[in-house]
Motif scaffolding. Sequence first.
Motif, PDB file in Angstrom:
ATOM      1  N   GLY A 100       0.813  -1.217   0.000  1.00 22.73           N
ATOM      2  CA  GLY A 100       0.000   0.000   0.000  1.00 22.73           C
ATOM      3  C   GLY A 100       0.838   1.254   0.000  1.00 22.73           C
ATOM      4  O   GLY A 100       0.551   2.210  -0.719  1.00 22.73           O
ATOM      5  N   ASP A 101       1.898   1.252   0.829  1.00 26.62           N
ATOM      6  CA  ASP A 101       2.853   2.351   0.804  1.00 26.62           C
ATOM      7  C   ASP A 101       4.236   1.791   0.468  1.00 26.62           C
ATOM      8  O   ASP A 101       4.432   0.577   0.443  1.00 26.62           O
ATOM      9  CB  ASP A 101       2.885   3.107   2.141  1.00 26.62           C
ATOM     10  CG  ASP A 101       3.300   2.230   3.319  1.00 26.62           C
ATOM     11  OD1 ASP A 101       3.681   1.048   3.105  1.00 26.62           O
ATOM     12  OD2 ASP A 101       3.257   2.709   4.463  1.00 26.62           O
ATOM     13  N   CYS A 102       5.169   2.672   0.180  1.00 30.14           N
ATOM     14  CA  CYS A 102       6.533   2.264  -0.163  1.00 30.14           C
ATOM     15  C   CYS A 102       7.489   2.852   0.862  1.00 30.14           C
ATOM     16  O   CYS A 102       7.465   4.058   1.122  1.00 30.14           O
ATOM     17  CB  CYS A 102       6.907   2.756  -1.557  1.00 30.14           C
ATOM     18  SG  CYS A 102       8.625   2.378  -2.004  1.00 30.14           S
ATOM     19  N   LYS A 103       8.316   1.989   1.446  1.00 33.18           N
ATOM     20  CA  LYS A 103       9.360   2.425   2.370  1.00 33.18           C
ATOM     21  C   LYS A 103      10.675   1.844   1.863  1.00 33.18           C
ATOM     22  O   LYS A 103      10.782   0.623   1.688  1.00 33.18           O
ATOM     23  CB  LYS A 103       9.069   1.921   3.786  1.00 33.18           C
ATOM     24  CG  LYS A 103       7.756   2.435   4.354  1.00 33.18           C
ATOM     25  CD  LYS A 103       7.427   1.777   5.676  1.00 33.18           C
ATOM     26  CE  LYS A 103       6.080   2.264   6.213  1.00 33.18           C
ATOM     27  NZ  LYS A 103       5.709   1.575   7.470  1.00 33.18           N
ATOM     28  N   VAL A 104      11.657   2.697   1.656  1.00 37.74           N
ATOM     29  CA  VAL A 104      12.897   2.238   1.027  1.00 37.74           C
ATOM     30  C   VAL A 104      14.085   2.988   1.594  1.00 37.74           C
ATOM     31  O   VAL A 104      13.980   4.165   1.949  1.00 37.74           O
ATOM     32  CB  VAL A 104      12.816   2.410  -0.515  1.00 37.74           C
ATOM     33  CG1 VAL A 104      12.568   3.852  -0.906  1.00 37.74           C
ATOM     34  CG2 VAL A 104      14.063   1.877  -1.203  1.00 37.74           C
ATOM     35  N   ALA A 105      15.209   2.279   1.693  1.00 42.17           N
ATOM     36  CA  ALA A 105      16.480   2.877   2.106  1.00 42.17           C
ATOM     37  C   ALA A 105      17.488   2.664   0.980  1.00 42.17           C
ATOM     38  O   ALA A 105      17.906   1.523   0.729  1.00 42.17           O
ATOM     39  CB  ALA A 105      16.977   2.253   3.405  1.00 42.17           C
ATOM     40  N   ILE A 106      17.839   3.745   0.298  1.00 40.02           N
ATOM     41  CA  ILE A 106      18.777   3.692  -0.826  1.00 40.02           C
ATOM     42  C   ILE A 106      20.154   4.093  -0.301  1.00 40.02           C
ATOM     43  O   ILE A 106      20.385   5.256   0.039  1.00 40.02           O
ATOM     44  CB  ILE A 106      18.324   4.633  -1.957  1.00 40.02           C
ATOM     45  CG1 ILE A 106      16.959   4.184  -2.491  1.00 40.02           C
ATOM     46  CG2 ILE A 106      19.358   4.659  -3.077  1.00 40.02           C
ATOM     47  CD1 ILE A 106      16.356   5.135  -3.506  1.00 40.02           C
ATOM     48  N   ALA A 107      21.051   3.119  -0.203  1.00 39.19           N
ATOM     49  CA  ALA A 107      22.371   3.338   0.395  1.00 39.19           C
ATOM     50  C   ALA A 107      23.431   3.476  -0.687  1.00 39.19           C
ATOM     51  O   ALA A 107      23.454   2.709  -1.649  1.00 39.19           O
ATOM     52  CB  ALA A 107      22.714   2.181   1.322  1.00 39.19           C
ATOM     53  N   MET A 108      24.315   4.450  -0.500  1.00 37.78           N
ATOM     54  CA  MET A 108      25.363   4.742  -1.477  1.00 37.78           C
ATOM     55  C   MET A 108      26.719   4.847  -0.775  1.00 37.78           C
ATOM     56  O   MET A 108      26.829   5.497   0.268  1.00 37.78           O
ATOM     57  CB  MET A 108      25.080   6.067  -2.202  1.00 37.78           C
ATOM     58  CG  MET A 108      23.631   6.320  -2.591  1.00 37.78           C
ATOM     59  SD  MET A 108      22.997   5.229  -3.874  1.00 37.78           S
ATOM     60  CE  MET A 108      23.817   5.871  -5.324  1.00 37.78           C
ATOM     61  N   GLN A 109      27.700   4.217  -1.358  1.00 43.25           N
ATOM     62  CA  GLN A 109      29.084   4.374  -0.908  1.00 43.25           C
ATOM     63  C   GLN A 109      29.863   5.025  -2.042  1.00 43.25           C
ATOM     64  O   GLN A 109      30.005   4.434  -3.121  1.00 43.25           O
ATOM     65  CB  GLN A 109      29.714   3.029  -0.558  1.00 43.25           C
ATOM     66  CG  GLN A 109      31.207   3.121  -0.231  1.00 43.25           C
ATOM     67  CD  GLN A 109      31.764   1.814   0.260  1.00 43.25           C
ATOM     68  OE1 GLN A 109      31.646   1.492   1.436  1.00 43.25           O
ATOM     69  NE2 GLN A 109      32.375   1.046  -0.639  1.00 43.25           N
ATOM     70  N   ILE A 110      30.355   6.233  -1.800  1.00 40.33           N
ATOM     71  CA  ILE A 110      31.131   6.940  -2.816  1.00 40.33           C
ATOM     72  C   ILE A 110      32.575   6.469  -2.735  1.00 40.33           C
ATOM     73  O   ILE A 110      33.233   6.625  -1.708  1.00 40.33           O
ATOM     74  CB  ILE A 110      31.062   8.468  -2.619  1.00 40.33           C
ATOM     75  CG1 ILE A 110      29.615   8.961  -2.623  1.00 40.33           C
ATOM     76  CG2 ILE A 110      31.874   9.172  -3.707  1.00 40.33           C
ATOM     77  CD1 ILE A 110      29.461  10.437  -2.283  1.00 40.33           C
ATOM     78  N   ASP A 111      33.065   5.894  -3.824  1.00 38.96           N
ATOM     79  CA  ASP A 111      34.468   5.470  -3.871  1.00 38.96           C
ATOM     80  C   ASP A 111      35.367   6.572  -4.407  1.00 38.96           C
ATOM     81  O   ASP A 111      36.538   6.661  -4.015  1.00 38.96           O
ATOM     82  CB  ASP A 111      34.609   4.218  -4.741  1.00 38.96           C
ATOM     83  CG  ASP A 111      33.930   3.006  -4.118  1.00 38.96           C
ATOM     84  OD1 ASP A 111      33.869   2.929  -2.879  1.00 38.96           O
ATOM     85  OD2 ASP A 111      33.445   2.139  -4.872  1.00 38.96           O
TER      86      ASP A 111
END
Length: 203
Positions: free
Chosen positions: A33-44
């Motif tokens: 019904g809803d969207c919950k998201v964790a977009i993780a980024m590691q900058i090299d």
Amino acid sequence: MTWRISGEYMETCNCDYVCPCIYTHMTAPPTEGDCKVAIAMQIDAGSKDGTDLGGVRFIVMMMSPGPMADGDMVVGLIVDEGASDAQVQAVTEIASGQAGGPMAAMAPLVATFAGVERRPVRFEIDGMSRHVTAGDMVDQTCIAVMGGARPGEPIYLENTAHPANHKLALARNGHSRFDAFGITWDDASGTRNGHFAPFAWKG
């Protein structure tokens, strides 16, 4: 001034595997019904306005009350506590879309920017799994869904409109725990959606 960053990305969300947002270009209702998201980024590697961003890790938290394309999203940003003030500012401008680049397309869909928090962000790669933590706010793991034609490689989705990369490895969550900016979720069923990929952004 232009900017460039590159590194590694992973995410889990509360949708069942495979998340309908990907193959409907964000127009389908999320499976919960809803969207919950964790977009993780590691900058090299990379920099913005003379500020070196190599080694900085951050997580974009998102919650959409319905189809993501309908907007009204809440977004918050977690940046590794070891980042300098200048690095936090640069990452905030990039992750919010203020500085252009891939996240700029998401900006019109955001109703509330919930702010920036600093936590010890860890991004671990172990073969075909990814594990990210951010203090008491995020603890998530995704494990690749392996292909058959080329042993040792995951199944990929290609030609997507995802801001991280147009080619994403398919994965399932090992566990996903979010408690940040009013976005809460806790699941260890292994049935939820995940992705990972390298990324290269510029603006």
